[in-house]
Write an enzyme that holds these catalytic residues in place. Structure first.
Site, PDB file in Angstrom:
ATOM      1  N   ARG A   1      62.463  34.118  36.645  1.00  0.00           N
ATOM      2  CA  ARG A   1      63.727  33.800  35.846  1.00  0.00           C
ATOM      3  C   ARG A   1      64.067  34.881  34.728  1.00  0.00           C
ATOM      4  O   ARG A   1      65.261  34.942  34.417  1.00  0.00           O
ATOM      5  CB  ARG A   1      63.419  32.461  34.974  1.00  0.00           C
ATOM      6  CG  ARG A   1      63.166  31.479  35.814  1.00  0.00           C
ATOM      7  CD  ARG A   1      62.294  30.296  35.309  1.00  0.00           C
ATOM      8  NE  ARG A   1      60.889  30.799  34.564  1.00  0.00           N
ATOM      9  CZ  ARG A   1      60.326  30.188  33.645  1.00  0.00           C
ATOM     10  NH1 ARG A   1      60.566  29.051  33.140  1.00  0.00           N
ATOM     11  NH2 ARG A   1      59.233  30.918  33.073  1.00  0.00           N
TER      12      ARG A   1
ATOM     13  N   LYS B   1      44.629  32.878  42.685  1.00  0.00           N
ATOM     14  CA  LYS B   1      43.535  32.004  42.171  1.00  0.00           C
ATOM     15  C   LYS B   1      44.162  31.548  40.668  1.00  0.00           C
ATOM     16  O   LYS B   1      44.984  32.470  40.114  1.00  0.00           O
ATOM     17  CB  LYS B   1      42.293  32.550  41.689  1.00  0.00           C
ATOM     18  CG  LYS B   1      41.983  33.854  41.653  1.00  0.00           C
ATOM     19  CD  LYS B   1      42.198  34.360  40.153  1.00  0.00           C
ATOM     20  CE  LYS B   1      41.893  33.411  39.061  1.00  0.00           C
ATOM     21  NZ  LYS B   1      42.411  34.124  37.965  1.00  0.00           N
TER      22      LYS B   1
ATOM     23  N   ASP C   1      40.983  36.017  45.973  1.00  0.00           N
ATOM     24  CA  ASP C   1      40.047  36.104  44.940  1.00  0.00           C
ATOM     25  C   ASP C   1      39.893  37.777  44.820  1.00  0.00           C
ATOM     26  O   ASP C   1      39.079  38.123  45.444  1.00  0.00           O
ATOM     27  CB  ASP C   1      38.909  35.445  45.114  1.00  0.00           C
ATOM     28  CG  ASP C   1      37.976  35.591  43.817  1.00  0.00           C
ATOM     29  OD1 ASP C   1      37.691  36.604  43.300  1.00  0.00           O
ATOM     30  OD2 ASP C   1      37.246  34.435  43.417  1.00  0.00           O
ATOM     31  N   HIS C   2      40.583  38.301  43.735  1.00  0.00           N
ATOM     32  CA  HIS C   2      40.398  39.794  43.956  1.00  0.00           C
ATOM     33  C   HIS C   2      39.119  40.474  43.614  1.00  0.00           C
ATOM     34  O   HIS C   2      39.113  41.720  44.063  1.00  0.00           O
ATOM     35  CB  HIS C   2      41.267  40.314  43.091  1.00  0.00           C
ATOM     36  CG  HIS C   2      41.130  40.510  41.519  1.00  0.00           C
ATOM     37  ND1 HIS C   2      41.370  39.649  40.851  1.00  0.00           N
ATOM     38  CD2 HIS C   2      40.786  41.434  40.831  1.00  0.00           C
ATOM     39  CE1 HIS C   2      40.837  39.808  39.409  1.00  0.00           C
ATOM     40  NE2 HIS C   2      40.580  41.033  39.400  1.00  0.00           N
TER      41      HIS C   2
ATOM     42  N   LYS D   1      36.681  43.933  45.451  1.00  0.00           N
ATOM     43  CA  LYS D   1      36.314  45.224  44.548  1.00  0.00           C
ATOM     44  C   LYS D   1      35.042  45.675  45.561  1.00  0.00           C
ATOM     45  O   LYS D   1      34.345  45.243  46.131  1.00  0.00           O
ATOM     46  CB  LYS D   1      35.664  44.889  43.453  1.00  0.00           C
ATOM     47  CG  LYS D   1      36.753  44.292  42.282  1.00  0.00           C
ATOM     48  CD  LYS D   1      36.269  44.045  40.887  1.00  0.00           C
ATOM     49  CE  LYS D   1      37.320  43.215  40.157  1.00  0.00           C
ATOM     50  NZ  LYS D   1      37.992  44.196  39.419  1.00  0.00           N
TER      51      LYS D   1
ATOM     52  N   HIS E   1      36.036  33.905  40.366  1.00  0.00           N
ATOM     53  CA  HIS E   1      35.534  35.188  40.588  1.00  0.00           C
ATOM     54  C   HIS E   1      33.782  35.276  40.407  1.00  0.00           C
ATOM     55  O   HIS E   1      33.218  35.957  41.170  1.00  0.00           O
ATOM     56  CB  HIS E   1      36.012  36.197  39.461  1.00  0.00           C
ATOM     57  CG  HIS E   1      37.413  36.329  39.537  1.00  0.00           C
ATOM     58  ND1 HIS E   1      38.157  36.389  40.869  1.00  0.00           N
ATOM     59  CD2 HIS E   1      38.447  36.691  38.631  1.00  0.00           C
ATOM     60  CE1 HIS E   1      39.481  36.472  40.433  1.00  0.00           C
ATOM     61  NE2 HIS E   1      39.573  36.521  39.109  1.00  0.00           N
TER      62      HIS E   1
ATOM     63  N   LYS F   1      35.011  45.685  27.997  1.00  0.00           N
ATOM     64  CA  LYS F   1      35.375  45.330  29.403  1.00  0.00           C
ATOM     65  C   LYS F   1      34.206  45.692  30.293  1.00  0.00           C
ATOM     66  O   LYS F   1      33.970  46.907  30.634  1.00  0.00           O
ATOM     67  CB  LYS F   1      36.826  46.106  29.510  1.00  0.00           C
ATOM     68  CG  LYS F   1      37.108  46.052  30.989  1.00  0.00           C
ATOM     69  CD  LYS F   1      38.134  44.690  31.285  1.00  0.00           C
ATOM     70  CE  LYS F   1      38.411  44.866  32.911  1.00  0.00           C
ATOM     71  NZ  LYS F   1      38.779  43.428  33.499  1.00  0.00           N
TER      72      LYS F   1
HETATM   73  N1  LIG Z   1      46.873  38.869  35.364  1.00  0.00           N
HETATM   74  C1  LIG Z   1      45.901  39.091  35.884  1.00  0.00           C
HETATM   75  O1  LIG Z   1      45.530  40.368  35.710  1.00  0.00           O
HETATM   76  C2  LIG Z   1      45.616  38.423  37.014  1.00  0.00           C
HETATM   77  C3  LIG Z   1      46.192  37.274  37.089  1.00  0.00           C
HETATM   78  N2  LIG Z   1      45.986  36.461  38.627  1.00  0.00           N
HETATM   79  C4  LIG Z   1      46.606  35.141  38.761  1.00  0.00           C
HETATM   80  O2  LIG Z   1      48.148  35.514  38.884  1.00  0.00           O
HETATM   81  C5  LIG Z   1      48.737  34.230  38.441  1.00  0.00           C
HETATM   82  C6  LIG Z   1      49.877  34.611  37.482  1.00  0.00           C
HETATM   83  O3  LIG Z   1      49.145  35.446  36.490  1.00  0.00           O
HETATM   84  P1  LIG Z   1      49.859  36.373  35.298  1.00  0.00           P
HETATM   85  O4  LIG Z   1      50.964  37.278  36.053  1.00  0.00           O
HETATM   86  O5  LIG Z   1      48.994  36.686  34.512  1.00  0.00           O
HETATM   87  O6  LIG Z   1      50.856  35.330  34.628  1.00  0.00           O
HETATM   88  P2  LIG Z   1      52.147  35.557  33.803  1.00  0.00           P
HETATM   89  O7  LIG Z   1      52.259  34.422  32.858  1.00  0.00           O
HETATM   90  O8  LIG Z   1      52.333  36.780  33.351  1.00  0.00           O
HETATM   91  O9  LIG Z   1      53.180  35.440  34.779  1.00  0.00           O
HETATM   92  C7  LIG Z   1      53.883  34.181  35.437  1.00  0.00           C
HETATM   93  C8  LIG Z   1      54.992  34.580  36.245  1.00  0.00           C
HETATM   94  O10 LIG Z   1      55.453  33.267  36.744  1.00  0.00           O
HETATM   95  C9  LIG Z   1      56.888  33.397  36.747  1.00  0.00           C
HETATM   96  N3  LIG Z   1      57.499  32.300  36.412  1.00  0.00           N
HETATM   97  C10 LIG Z   1      57.019  31.084  35.573  1.00  0.00           C
HETATM   98  N4  LIG Z   1      57.725  30.082  36.020  1.00  0.00           N
HETATM   99  C11 LIG Z   1      58.865  30.204  36.587  1.00  0.00           C
HETATM  100  C12 LIG Z   1      59.733  29.637  37.368  1.00  0.00           C
HETATM  101  N5  LIG Z   1      60.161  27.961  37.313  1.00  0.00           N
HETATM  102  N6  LIG Z   1      60.450  30.507  38.409  1.00  0.00           N
HETATM  103  C13 LIG Z   1      60.273  31.582  38.620  1.00  0.00           C
HETATM  104  N7  LIG Z   1      59.249  32.470  38.301  1.00  0.00           N
HETATM  105  C14 LIG Z   1      58.436  31.583  37.066  1.00  0.00           C
HETATM  106  C15 LIG Z   1      57.137  34.088  35.432  1.00  0.00           C
HETATM  107  O11 LIG Z   1      58.411  34.776  35.433  1.00  0.00           O
HETATM  108  P3  LIG Z   1      59.712  34.471  34.524  1.00  0.00           P
HETATM  109  O12 LIG Z   1      58.976  34.059  33.178  1.00  0.00           O
HETATM  110  O13 LIG Z   1      60.496  35.774  34.714  1.00  0.00           O
HETATM  111  O14 LIG Z   1      60.364  33.239  35.150  1.00  0.00           O
HETATM  112  C16 LIG Z   1      56.053  35.378  35.445  1.00  0.00           C
HETATM  113  O15 LIG Z   1      56.627  36.310  36.288  1.00  0.00           O
HETATM  114  C17 LIG Z   1      47.833  33.331  38.039  1.00  0.00           C
HETATM  115  O16 LIG Z   1      47.220  32.465  39.136  1.00  0.00           O
HETATM  116  C18 LIG Z   1      46.553  34.135  37.826  1.00  0.00           C
HETATM  117  O17 LIG Z   1      45.474  33.410  37.764  1.00  0.00           O
HETATM  118  C19 LIG Z   1      44.884  36.802  39.123  1.00  0.00           C
HETATM  119  C20 LIG Z   1      44.086  38.026  38.976  1.00  0.00           C
HETATM  120  C21 LIG Z   1      44.461  38.755  37.786  1.00  0.00           C
HETATM  121  O1  LIG Z   2      42.081  36.732  37.771  1.00  0.00           O
HETATM  122  C1  LIG Z   2      41.906  37.394  36.638  1.00  0.00           C
HETATM  123  O2  LIG Z   2      41.376  38.386  36.239  1.00  0.00           O
HETATM  124  C2  LIG Z   2      41.608  39.217  35.219  1.00  0.00           C
HETATM  125  C3  LIG Z   2      40.406  40.187  34.995  1.00  0.00           C
HETATM  126  O3  LIG Z   2      40.106  41.252  36.317  1.00  0.00           O
HETATM  127  P1  LIG Z   2      39.690  42.545  36.434  1.00  0.00           P
HETATM  128  O4  LIG Z   2      39.673  43.128  37.756  1.00  0.00           O
HETATM  129  O5  LIG Z   2      40.254  43.320  35.357  1.00  0.00           O
HETATM  130  O6  LIG Z   2      38.230  42.260  36.017  1.00  0.00           O
HETATM  131  C4  LIG Z   2      41.667  38.428  34.101  1.00  0.00           C
HETATM  132  O7  LIG Z   2      42.128  39.196  32.986  1.00  0.00           O
HETATM  133  C5  LIG Z   2      42.622  37.477  34.167  1.00  0.00           C
HETATM  134  O8  LIG Z   2      42.935  36.547  33.137  1.00  0.00           O
HETATM  135  C6  LIG Z   2      42.294  36.397  35.342  1.00  0.00           C
HETATM  136  O9  LIG Z   2      43.548  35.753  35.746  1.00  0.00           O
END
Ligand SMILES: NC(=O)C1=CN([C@@H]2O[C@H](COP(=O)(O)OP(=O)(O)OC[C@H]3O[C@@H](n4cnc5c(N)ncnc54)[C@H](OP(=O)(O)O)[C@@H]3O)[C@@H](O)[C@H]2O)C=CC1
Ligand SMILES: O=C1O[C@H](COP(=O)(O)O)[C@@H](O)[C@H](O)[C@H]1O
Length: 499
Positions: A52, A158, A187-188, A192, A250, A355
């Protein structure tokens, strides 16, 4: 897994829901960038970020470049390589709830098909909070292009669902819209190298297997600690918490790698069957036991390196009285012949001192110790430590006689380090997994029953926690979490290796 030959996937369009989010910035785009450098991407490749937030293609690329500059394993020659890579990136501003916006995705695919002169593979990557996944999947399922099953894949991040019930519903929903081979539950940690190597360590050697059981192992501990706090992810994390965010997926997957029986082949389903067996063998926690075997925490405000750190409840998108845990530790048992009564301690948290992800297998002490007690100062040995990250190594710690005329026994370490053993840099998990999706290899992805079995393990804890008001905040940023987490292991006479 990356094939031995440099085989490129076919023409591909990757749509990333959550394109404006942390995961894309920190992991997905840096991974794509490295795949591009290594020539693993098709020359006909396009990636579209969706969200968005307001971006033009240009400002979106600039934002992602910051991500690559900060998080990519390779940053050298960035200007030229980024110039060649970035034109494949574009941004589409859309609310995932807006069903009327989805045909734009089909239009994009049709335009690329015309430009490239061939039918591209289409990957929908759902990097969004689990609550959004059902609606996005339903809207995607209505697109005619999703009918052409073989060309479309869907990747779900996840946590898969919010709890057991929603995971079951999501599996049923996805199963009605896509064939199982099209669904990639990611599940990243499974991507690894160091996690994959646990199976090699155990089953490509005969050395460890005879002692890898209840007769010789005293306990296992797995820590995944992070120094970062929320970093603007309140929108996602507030509805999740450490148990859902890290342990359900994880940490339980790493436990499975340590505890699994030997597979008879490395065919995707055989490995997954063995891992499901482990999850199903984990002793069910009774509601009245939860407080004895699980600890939760939330960091408060504090100071680190002279800098003020806001408490979790002061972060953007977090309720001022939030009960979301940023730390969780659990003690589990795997009820089978190999592991009966061997405790597995799992711990994860944000805003901790280091970390690091580390697995420690602690072996039982020597059955009879003939050396004089005073010769041994440090009893912490008999330990195999698997460094998952950032130190990627395997350490065997054992007692040795210190050279000299007095009898002194001290622990020493035999170390296998990836850095010293291999000259080339190994790929990041998301590189391996994104390439697997593009080439259609599901070995490192979760099957529906695996995800559900993992939810069953944490469900009693989630339910108990929901019904109790936690005494938050209960740990300082930069500490190893609440005191109760130390007690969880020390009351059994053991200790966390990182403390
Ligand atoms: N961050 C990480 O290191 C990791 C994250 N994950 C997984 O990835 C997923 C996302 O996490 P993360 O990126 O950290 O979360 P964020 O909160 O950073 O991102 C959420 C995203 O969802 C989008 N979003 C939310 N609501 C809407 C909507 N109604 N329409 C369109 N887009 C929407 C937001 O975009 P906008 O606000 O622009 O709409 C944003 O891009 C989770 O399931 C998490 O478990 C997994 C491994 C590692
Ligand atoms: O899935 C997730 O993993 C990251 C940590 O990943 P790593 O590969 O850097 O260990 C975590 O920060 C995040 O909260 C979670 O959604």
């Amino acid at each position: 897994m990356i094939p031995a030959t440099n085989q490129r996937p076919p023409a591909t369009i990757l749509f990333i829901f959550g394109g404006s989010g942390d995961l894309n910035l920190r992991k997905l785009t840096p991974a794509l960038y490295n795949l591009f450098i290594d020539k693993y991407l098709s020359e006909k490749f396009a990636v579209v970020g969706l969200g968005r937030s307001k971006y033009t293609d240009e400002s979106f690329r600039e934002r992602l470049l910051e991500g690559v500059q900060s998080f990519s394993r390779r940053k050298d020659d960035l200007d030229d390589t980024w110039k060649s890579f970035s034109p494949s990136i574009s941004y589409l501003q859309m609310d995932a709830d807006d069903a009327g916006a989805y045909p734009k995705l089909s239009d994009f695919v049709a335009a690329k098909k015309k430009e490239w002169g061939e039918e591209p593979n289409v990957v929908f990557y759902l990097a969004v909070a689990p609550q959004l996944v059902p609606d996005i999947a339903t809207n995607l399922g209505k697109l005619p292009l999703c009918g052409e099953k073989s060309h479309v894949r869907i990747v779900v991040e996840k946590p898969f669902g919010h709890d057991l019930k929603t995971a079951q519903e999501l599996n049923a929903l996805l199963g009605g819209l896509f064939a199982e081979e099209q669904i990639y539950r990611i599940d990243h940690y499974l991507g690894k190298e160091t996690v994959q190597n646990i199976l090699a360590l155990r089953f490509a050697n005969s050395l460890f297997e005879p002692i890898w059981n209840r007769r010789y192992v005293e306990y296992v501990q797995i820590t995944a600690s992070e120094t970062v706090g929320l970093e603007g992810r309140g929108g996602y994390y507030e509805g999740s918490g450490a148990l859902r965010d890290m342990i359900q997926n994880h940490l339980l997957q790493m436990l499975c790698m340590v505890a699994t029986e030997a597979p008879i082949s490395f065919e995707a389903n055989e490995v997954r069957n063995k891992k499901v067996d482990v999850l199903n063998a984990i002793r069910r926690i009774r509601p009245e036991q939860v407080n004895d075997v699980a600890v939760r925490g939330q960091y408060g405000p504090g100071e680190k390196d002279g800098k003020k750190i806001p408490g979790y409840r002061e972060e953007e998108g977090v309720k001022p009285d939030s009960a979301t845990e940023t730390f969780a530790a659990v003690k589990l048992y795997v009820d089978n012949w190999r592991w009966e009564d061997v405790p597995f301690y799992l711990r994860t948290g944000k805003s901790l001192p280091e970390k690091a992800t580390v697995i420690t297998v602690q072996f039982k002490p020597a059955p009879y110790y003939a050396f004089p007690e005073e010769a041994t100062q440090d009893w912490h040995s008999n330990q195999l430590t698997i460094g998952i990250q950032p130190d990627r190594d395997i350490r065997l710690r054992f007692q040795a006689k210190r050279p000299g005329q007095t009898l002194a026994i001290d622990p020493v370490e035999m170390v296998f380090s990836y850095k010293d053993a291999y000259s080339s840099q190994e790929p990041e998990a998301y590189e391996t997994l994104l390439l697997d999706v593009m080439t259609g290899d599901a070995t490192l992805f979760m099957r529906a029953d695996q995800v559900e079995a993992a939810w069953k393990v944490v469900t009693p804890i989630l339910e108990a926690w929901e019904n109790q008001t936690p005494d938050f905040p209960n740990y300082a940023p930069g500490s190893w979490g609440p005191e109760a987490a130390t007690q969880l292991i020390e009351k059994d006479g053991f200790h966390w290796t990182m403390k």
